[in-house]
Design a protein around this motif. Sequence first.
Motif, PDB file in Angstrom:
ATOM      1  N   ALA A  40       0.806  -1.069   0.038  1.00 48.06           N
ATOM      2  CA  ALA A  40       0.248   0.163  -0.058  1.00 48.06           C
ATOM      3  C   ALA A  40       0.783   1.068   0.049  1.00 48.06           C
ATOM      4  N   LEU A  41       1.206   1.763  -0.995  1.00 46.63           N
ATOM      5  CA  LEU A  41       2.495   2.541  -1.345  1.00 46.63           C
ATOM      6  C   LEU A  41       1.588   4.502  -0.425  1.00 46.63           C
ATOM      7  N   MET A  42       2.415   4.525   0.225  1.00 47.37           N
ATOM      8  CA  MET A  42       1.788   6.205   0.911  1.00 47.37           C
ATOM      9  C   MET A  42       2.283   7.152   0.072  1.00 47.37           C
ATOM     10  N   PRO A  43       1.666   8.371  -0.704  1.00 47.83           N
ATOM     11  CA  PRO A  43       2.241   9.439  -1.040  1.00 47.83           C
ATOM     12  C   PRO A  43       2.988   9.944  -0.767  1.00 47.83           C
ATOM     13  N   ALA A  44       3.330  10.311  -1.859  1.00 40.85           N
ATOM     14  CA  ALA A  44       5.168  12.146  -1.418  1.00 40.85           C
ATOM     15  C   ALA A  44       5.075  12.059   0.465  1.00 40.85           C
ATOM     16  N   GLU A  45       2.963  13.319   0.457  1.00 40.07           N
ATOM     17  CA  GLU A  45       3.140  13.887   1.082  1.00 40.07           C
ATOM     18  C   GLU A  45       2.845  13.390   2.617  1.00 40.07           C
ATOM     19  N   ALA A  46       3.368  11.658   2.695  1.00 38.97           N
ATOM     20  CA  ALA A  46       3.163  11.145   3.833  1.00 38.97           C
ATOM     21  C   ALA A  46       4.812  11.038   4.454  1.00 38.97           C
ATOM     22  N   TYR A  47       6.225  10.782   3.389  1.00 37.63           N
ATOM     23  CA  TYR A  47       7.276  10.682   3.990  1.00 37.63           C
ATOM     24  C   TYR A  47       8.208  11.596   4.843  1.00 37.63           C
ATOM     25  N   PRO A  48       8.652  11.947   5.445  1.00 34.25           N
ATOM     26  CA  PRO A  48       9.113  13.208   6.236  1.00 34.25           C
ATOM     27  C   PRO A  48      10.151  13.939   5.098  1.00 34.25           C
ATOM     28  N   VAL A  49       9.552  15.817   5.997  1.00 35.42           N
ATOM     29  CA  VAL A  49      10.130  16.059   4.312  1.00 35.42           C
ATOM     30  C   VAL A  49      11.934  16.409   5.293  1.00 35.42           C
ATOM     31  N   SER A  50      12.844  15.929   6.602  1.00 34.61           N
ATOM     32  CA  SER A  50      13.592  16.705   6.674  1.00 34.61           C
ATOM     33  C   SER A  50      14.079  15.088   7.378  1.00 34.61           C
ATOM     34  N   VAL A  51      15.689  14.716   7.555  1.00 36.74           N
ATOM     35  CA  VAL A  51      15.965  14.297   8.779  1.00 36.74           C
ATOM     36  C   VAL A  51      15.996  15.146  10.244  1.00 36.74           C
ATOM     37  N   ASN A  52      15.700  15.912  10.334  1.00 32.15           N
ATOM     38  CA  ASN A  52      14.874  16.374  11.708  1.00 32.15           C
ATOM     39  C   ASN A  52      14.074  15.604  11.532  1.00 32.15           C
ATOM     40  N   GLN A  53      12.944  15.933  11.086  1.00 33.92           N
ATOM     41  CA  GLN A  53      11.954  15.478  11.260  1.00 33.92           C
ATOM     42  C   GLN A  53      11.147  14.227  11.238  1.00 33.92           C
ATOM     43  N   CYS A  54      11.890  13.093  10.328  1.00 32.33           N
ATOM     44  CA  CYS A  54      12.021  11.920  10.373  1.00 32.33           C
ATOM     45  C   CYS A  54      12.258  11.989  12.549  1.00 32.33           C
ATOM     46  N   GLU A  55      13.985  11.739  12.270  1.00 28.84           N
ATOM     47  CA  GLU A  55      13.882  11.345  13.745  1.00 28.84           C
ATOM     48  C   GLU A  55      12.962  12.090  14.851  1.00 28.84           C
ATOM     49  N   TRP A  56      12.835  12.928  14.734  1.00 29.00           N
ATOM     50  CA  TRP A  56      11.199  13.211  15.862  1.00 29.00           C
ATOM     51  C   TRP A  56      10.410  11.995  15.678  1.00 29.00           C
ATOM     52  N   PHE A  57       9.548  11.598  14.649  1.00 31.29           N
ATOM     53  CA  PHE A  57       8.569  10.772  14.274  1.00 31.29           C
ATOM     54  C   PHE A  57       9.429  10.014  15.133  1.00 31.29           C
ATOM     55  N   TYR A  58      10.211   9.085  15.174  1.00 28.80           N
ATOM     56  CA  TYR A  58      10.933   8.175  15.372  1.00 28.80           C
ATOM     57  C   TYR A  58      11.448   7.714  16.239  1.00 28.80           C
ATOM     58  N   ARG A  59      11.006   8.589  17.129  1.00 27.38           N
ATOM     59  CA  ARG A  59      11.411   9.007  19.332  1.00 27.38           C
ATOM     60  C   ARG A  59       9.952   9.010  19.218  1.00 27.38           C
ATOM     61  N   ARG A  60       9.388   9.224  18.815  1.00 25.81           N
ATOM     62  CA  ARG A  60       7.893   9.216  19.538  1.00 25.81           C
ATOM     63  C   ARG A  60       7.541   7.882  19.335  1.00 25.81           C
ATOM     64  N   SER A  61       7.609   7.260  17.613  1.00 21.68           N
ATOM     65  CA  SER A  61       6.886   6.123  17.852  1.00 21.68           C
ATOM     66  C   SER A  61       7.883   5.007  18.457  1.00 21.68           C
ATOM     67  N   GLY A  62       9.594   5.212  18.662  1.00 23.38           N
ATOM     68  CA  GLY A  62      10.273   4.820  19.265  1.00 23.38           C
ATOM     69  C   GLY A  62       9.501   4.192  21.002  1.00 23.38           C
ATOM     70  N   SER A  63       9.335   5.956  22.015  1.00 28.04           N
ATOM     71  CA  SER A  63       8.637   6.189  22.652  1.00 28.04           C
ATOM     72  C   SER A  63       7.818   4.853  23.159  1.00 28.04           C
ATOM     73  N   VAL A  64       6.588   5.377  22.207  1.00 32.31           N
ATOM     74  CA  VAL A  64       5.382   4.545  22.340  1.00 32.31           C
ATOM     75  C   VAL A  64       5.748   3.015  22.443  1.00 32.31           C
ATOM     76  N   MET A  65       6.279   2.167  22.002  1.00 34.35           N
ATOM     77  CA  MET A  65       6.416   0.979  21.845  1.00 34.35           C
ATOM     78  C   MET A  65       7.970   0.534  22.600  1.00 34.35           C
ATOM     79  N   ARG A  66       7.790   1.103  23.566  1.00 32.99           N
ATOM     80  CA  ARG A  66       8.886   1.024  24.797  1.00 32.99           C
ATOM     81  C   ARG A  66      10.651   0.272  23.998  1.00 32.99           C
ATOM     82  N   SER A  67      10.700   1.025  22.854  1.00 30.76           N
ATOM     83  CA  SER A  67      12.026   0.342  22.092  1.00 30.76           C
ATOM     84  C   SER A  67      13.700   1.101  22.362  1.00 30.76           C
TER      85      SER A  67
END
Length: 218
Positions: A40-67
């Motif tokens: 199920a391909l994601m549209p272009a707007e669903a991807y992070p626009v920068s490394v900084n934003q990507c890492e913010w998303f990763y901190r959020r999901s990783g914390s939620v999942m107690r990774s």
Amino acid sequence: MVHVTYYLEVISSWCYWAEPAWAELKKRYAGRAEFEWKIALMPAEAYPVSVNQCEWFYRRSGSVMRSPFMLNSGWLEPEIKQYLVPNYVAQAAKEFGISDDTVRLAIAHAAMREGKKIGRWDVAVAAAAPAAGIDAAKLKSRAQASEIEAKAQSTTAEFHTLLVTQRPTFLIENSIGDRAVFSGIVRAEPLAAAIDALLTDEAAYMSWKAHFGDVPKS
């Protein structure tokens, strides 16, 4: 038999976090349910626009999942607007008969754990070919074929008919027409509860048919 379809994007972080649940369900319901994944391909707007934003998303999901670890943002190249390559490579391997999770997980690991530039054909193929046991050149050629693009677009369109937006999405169906859709769920418990309910209902209909036969015509 219950059929479970997992709609995913190969380098979606939430799909990454859903993989343990997917593996648990396949083990728990082996012989009682069929399992299949689809792109199920994601549209272009669903991807992070920068490394900084990507890492913010990763901190959020990783914390939620107690990774105990944080996902690696090194794969992201902001000039690539839509990451079709890793998905097409996974789909190509599937067309070669590698329909289990091995190849797409190898690609996801290369991206989100090792930070490899998986949006590039040679990098994605290098991650996938050993896992698939397929010659890299042959896999790349197949992944670049128009049929693979059409297949990925077709399963993405199928995903959109469910009227959901999140990857992962799980569609659970049985032979009597019951359906359950879970969008954005990454834990096994609610999925297992739905599978159990659909299996129970299906078994009840089989018992009814054994006692009373087919529906009367008049």
